[in-house]
Design a protein around this motif. Structure first.
Motif, PDB file in Angstrom:
ATOM      1  N   LEU A 228      12.791   2.546  41.184  1.00  0.00           N
ATOM      2  CA  LEU A 228      13.668   1.467  41.434  1.00  0.00           C
ATOM      3  C   LEU A 228      13.259   0.101  41.586  1.00  0.00           C
ATOM      4  N   THR A 252      22.051  -1.103  39.776  1.00  0.00           N
ATOM      5  CA  THR A 252      22.663  -0.709  41.059  1.00  0.00           C
ATOM      6  C   THR A 252      23.179  -1.539  41.533  1.00  0.00           C
ATOM      7  N   ARG A 259      17.626   1.018  38.337  1.00  0.00           N
ATOM      8  CA  ARG A 259      16.954   2.295  38.252  1.00  0.00           C
ATOM      9  C   ARG A 259      16.797   2.705  37.193  1.00  0.00           C
ATOM     10  N   ALA A 299      23.371   9.147  38.923  1.00  0.00           N
ATOM     11  CA  ALA A 299      22.911   7.961  38.176  1.00  0.00           C
ATOM     12  C   ALA A 299      23.171   7.596  36.823  1.00  0.00           C
ATOM     13  N   ALA A 302      26.550   6.173  37.043  1.00  0.00           N
ATOM     14  CA  ALA A 302      26.869   5.025  37.940  1.00  0.00           C
ATOM     15  C   ALA A 302      27.789   3.976  37.647  1.00  0.00           C
TER      16      ALA A 302
END
Length: 304
Positions: A228, A252, A259, A299, A302
């Motif tokens: 991150l 993010t 990420r 992820a 996302a």
């Protein structure tokens, strides 16, 4: 190949429900079609079953084009939609007889009896559909999809509403069917894919974000890690992807934060630091995260 999809796109106004999608599904495998709600799974399945037409691209089922040979496609496809469209006033056997007649099935009584046994409907076979639980209604829909012994089976959320015992039985049935048919199995639940599927495609916002055999995907995701990172200003994802050891970049919700999904065994923290220096960026955060399978799925899909 039983299903071949090339550059498939479906537009609703300016919204791309399916965006340049390409994949194949082969006989003898259960293909998991995974993605969050609204990813384009149901739209793709409706195109493959000739319920919708695409805006561009092509789709073939058993060598027949879904646009120009739709009747031939329908003969070879069994379809269980997400919202199972049954006739609640009909009785189970009556409904299956009606469906058998539409397919012009020879010896329908024998075939219906076989499907009732196969799908575990024996105790419910003489009931009105309106009196059935959701799990048994799903079984009726599955029996209907199998009546004409299709080469391709397309199942949209088939385990929805099943109790644990019913779930185990339907899983076994789908796995058995997948040994001789092409089965496309849609869900947004990772555990379902791991239990049933040989191969998985993950789509998000109409695009493929992963396409792997289930064992390779499990190895890829098992113990996966991410970095991150946060910079003082926006960075193009393509530039971050050039860093050795970075497989995917997912923005993010934090400002200028990303990420980075990592290759197995890689630790590109020094490269990220040098990237920041070389691009005159201030590195505000750099944290290693261990990801579970569910976290990797989130992820990959996302919203950014």
């Amino acid at each position: 190949m039983s299903i071949t999809v090339s550059n498939l796109t479906k537009l609703y106004g300016e919204q791309r429900a399916v965006d340049d999608l390409s994949f194949t599904a082969r006989p003898g495998e259960v293909l998991g079609f995974l993605g969050p709600n609204g990813a384009g799974k149901t739209t793709t399945m409706k195109i493959l079953t000739c319920y919708l037409s695409q805006s561009s691209g092509t789709a073939e089922v058993c060598g027949y084009n879904v646009e120009t040979d739709s009747l031939e496609v329908r003969k070879r496809v069994g379809y269980l939609p997400e919202h199972n469209p049954l006739y609640p006033d009909m009785y189970v056997r009556e409904y299956l007889a009606f469906a058998a007649a539409t397919h012009r099935i020879s010896r329908p009584r024998e075939r219906i009896a076989e499907l009732i046994e196969l799908t575990g409907l024996g105790r419910e076979a003489n009931k009105q559909i309106s009196a059935l639980s959701k799990g048994y209604r799903q079984r009726v829909g599955l029996a209907q999809a199998l009546l004409h012994d299709p080469q391709v089976l397309i199942l949209d959320e088939p385990t929805s509403g099943l109790d644990p015992n019913q779930l185990a039985e339907i899983r076994r049935l789908i796995q058995e069917l997948g040994k001789e048919k092409t089965v496309v199995f849609s869900t947004h639940i990772m555990q379902e894919v791991q239990a049933i599927c040989d191969r998985v495609i993950i789509i998000d916002r109409g695009k493929v974000v992963a396409d792997d055999p289930i064992d390779r995907l499990q190895r890829r995701l098992s113990g996966s890690r991410s970095l991150l990172v946060q910079f003082d200003r926006q960075v193009e994802a393509d530039k971050l992807l050039r860093i050795k050891g970075v497989d995917q970049v997912v923005p993010t919700k934090e400002l200028h934060s990303y990420r980075l999904l990592l290759s197995a065994g890689s630790d590109p923290r020094p490269e990220v630091f040098h990237f920041a220096v070389d691009n005159n960026l201030v590195l505000l955060g750099l944290n290693v995260e261990a990801l579970s399978v569910e976290e990797v799925f989130r992820a990959l899909t996302a919203a950014g």
